[in-house]
Design an enzyme around this catalytic site. Structure first.
Site, PDB file in Angstrom:
ATOM      1  N   ILE A 144       1.179  -1.012   0.160  1.00 59.93           N
ATOM      2  CA  ILE A 144      -0.168  -0.036  -0.192  1.00 59.93           C
ATOM      3  C   ILE A 144       0.653   1.364  -0.021  1.00 59.93           C
ATOM      4  CG2 ILE A 144      -2.030  -0.828   1.351  1.00 59.93           C
ATOM      5  CD1 ILE A 144      -1.448  -0.279   3.785  1.00 59.93           C
ATOM      6  N   ASP A 145       0.184   2.167   0.264  1.00 58.93           N
ATOM      7  CA  ASP A 145       1.001   3.810  -0.326  1.00 58.93           C
ATOM      8  C   ASP A 145       1.530   3.531   1.211  1.00 58.93           C
ATOM      9  OD1 ASP A 145       0.391   3.261  -3.512  1.00 58.93           O
ATOM     10  OD2 ASP A 145      -1.185   5.291  -2.740  1.00 58.93           O
ATOM     11  N   ARG A 146       2.801   5.173   1.046  1.00 60.59           N
ATOM     12  CA  ARG A 146       3.987   5.493   2.074  1.00 60.59           C
ATOM     13  C   ARG A 146       2.206   5.998   2.711  1.00 60.59           C
ATOM     14  NH1 ARG A 146       8.921   7.850   3.309  1.00 60.59           N
ATOM     15  NH2 ARG A 146       9.440   7.728   1.121  1.00 60.59           N
ATOM     16  N   ASN A 147       1.520   6.933   2.347  1.00 58.94           N
ATOM     17  CA  ASN A 147       1.160   7.276   3.535  1.00 58.94           C
ATOM     18  C   ASN A 147      -0.587   7.109   2.700  1.00 58.94           C
ATOM     19  OD1 ASN A 147       3.066   9.256   3.804  1.00 58.94           O
ATOM     20  ND2 ASN A 147       1.879  11.133   2.214  1.00 58.94           N
ATOM     21  N   THR A 148      -0.739   5.856   3.385  1.00 61.64           N
ATOM     22  CA  THR A 148      -2.201   4.989   4.008  1.00 61.64           C
ATOM     23  C   THR A 148      -1.775   3.983   4.547  1.00 61.64           C
ATOM     24  OG1 THR A 148      -2.561   4.671   1.187  1.00 61.64           O
ATOM     25  CG2 THR A 148      -3.778   2.943   2.747  1.00 61.64           C
TER      26      THR A 148
END
Length: 316
Positions: A144-148
């Site tokens: 998953i994305d860094r900021n998720t």
């Protein structure tokens, strides 16, 4: 001469895949040559690059010592403390990744990644030692994305990694997301079909309501779980898995995620440092052979308490 006895975590691989991992300094051109000249043998006999290895096999390599002069990579020793563990057994780890932590190494070359923290945790438990592993490293099965924030699966064994990779490819793992958005989507439950095209130079996507050259379909299902009029808590199911799909889709229909900075300029008055998006739950819906992970079939795991519900309770 060096010999390798194939263990469970090495079994099932093609010969060339095993050699590439076990002896990374050996050029592929030489590997093919040495196999042809029988300087690399399997159980004392000539073998092919496509030969599948089984536990107990012995791979003998009559090659120069310089190809073995490398120390195992242990930068994970400098990773941060372990993230919350949702579930663990001998084959798998399910962890709750916090927003802001990258899953793998990136251009910053920081050792503090999700996989770095997991490897450090397993090493300190005595379950992983790169010096004794010949070709396998515990690996993330999804990302998953860094900021998720939210659930990420890590395979602790090669057998588990093979099964999880196959089941993910066959879409036999049901993933649900939770997010906090501005406003209240209408209707309260729906399916959104759009089209996207990557802008790699800007690390973003373009969204369209009609097919475009080099574009791909982007399908998202959502359901409003709660709302106070100003903000709404959604559960989201991705039919397709495109880059930034939830973030771009919700912004396109006028209900961007709270904290979203790439696809929206709406004021973030809740103090979110990152977009309010969480990989909330995983349900294993295996079909066909799933050994050795068949015991997981039908089970659902969540991160626990909803990370965004309180923002609605506090403002009703």
């Amino acid at each position: 001469m060096r010999s390798f006895t194939i263990r469970e975590n090495d079994a099932g691989q093609r010969m060339d895949k095993f050699i590439t991992k076990a002896v990374p300094l050996l050029p592929k051109s030489l590997m093919y040559k040495y196999l042809r000249l029988k300087r690399i043998k399997l159980n004392g006999k000539r073998c092919e690059i496509s030969t599948r290895l089984t536990a107990g096999d012995v791979v003998e390599m009559y090659i120069g010592d310089e190809f073995f002069d490398t120390a195992p990579e242990e930068s994970f020793r400098f990773a941060g403390p372990m993230v919350p563990i949702v579930y663990e057994d001998e084959h798998l780890l399910l962890v709750n990744k916090p927003a802001g932590l990258v899953v793998h190494g990136d251009e910053s070359q920081t050792p503090d990644t999700l996989i770095g923290r997991i490897l450090r945790y397993l090493a300190e438990k005595g379950e992983y030692d790169p010096a004794t592993e010949q070709s396998f490293t515990p690996s993330l099965c999804n990302r998953i994305d860094r900021n998720t924030s939210g659930l990420v699966i890590c395979a602790k064994t090669a057998a588990a990694l093979r099964v999880m990779n196959e089941k993910i490819k066959l879409r036999q793992i049901d993933k649900r997301y939770r997010c906090l958005v501005h406003g209240t989507p209408k209707p309260a439950e729906g399916r959104i079909e759009l089209f996207m095209r990557k802008r790699s130079d800007e690390n973003r996507i373009e969204v369209f309501h009609h097919p475009v050259p080099d574009g791909r379909t982007m399908i998202t299902e959502y359901k409003v779980l709660d709302s106070n009029g100003r903000y709404s808590l959604l559960e989201v199911h991705l039919i397709t898995g495109r880059t930034h799909q939830i973030r771009a889709t919700m912004a396109e229909i006028g209900h961007p995620l709270v904290g979203e900075g790439k696809y929206s300029s709406m004021k973030n008055d809740l103090g979110f440092r990152f977009q309010a998006l969480c990989a909330w739950s995983l349900t294993f819906r295996f079909e066909g052979d799933s050994a050795p992970l068949d015991y997981l079939n039908g089970r659902t795991f969540t991160v626990g308490e909803d990370p965004f519900a309180r923002y609605l309770r506090d403002r009703k």
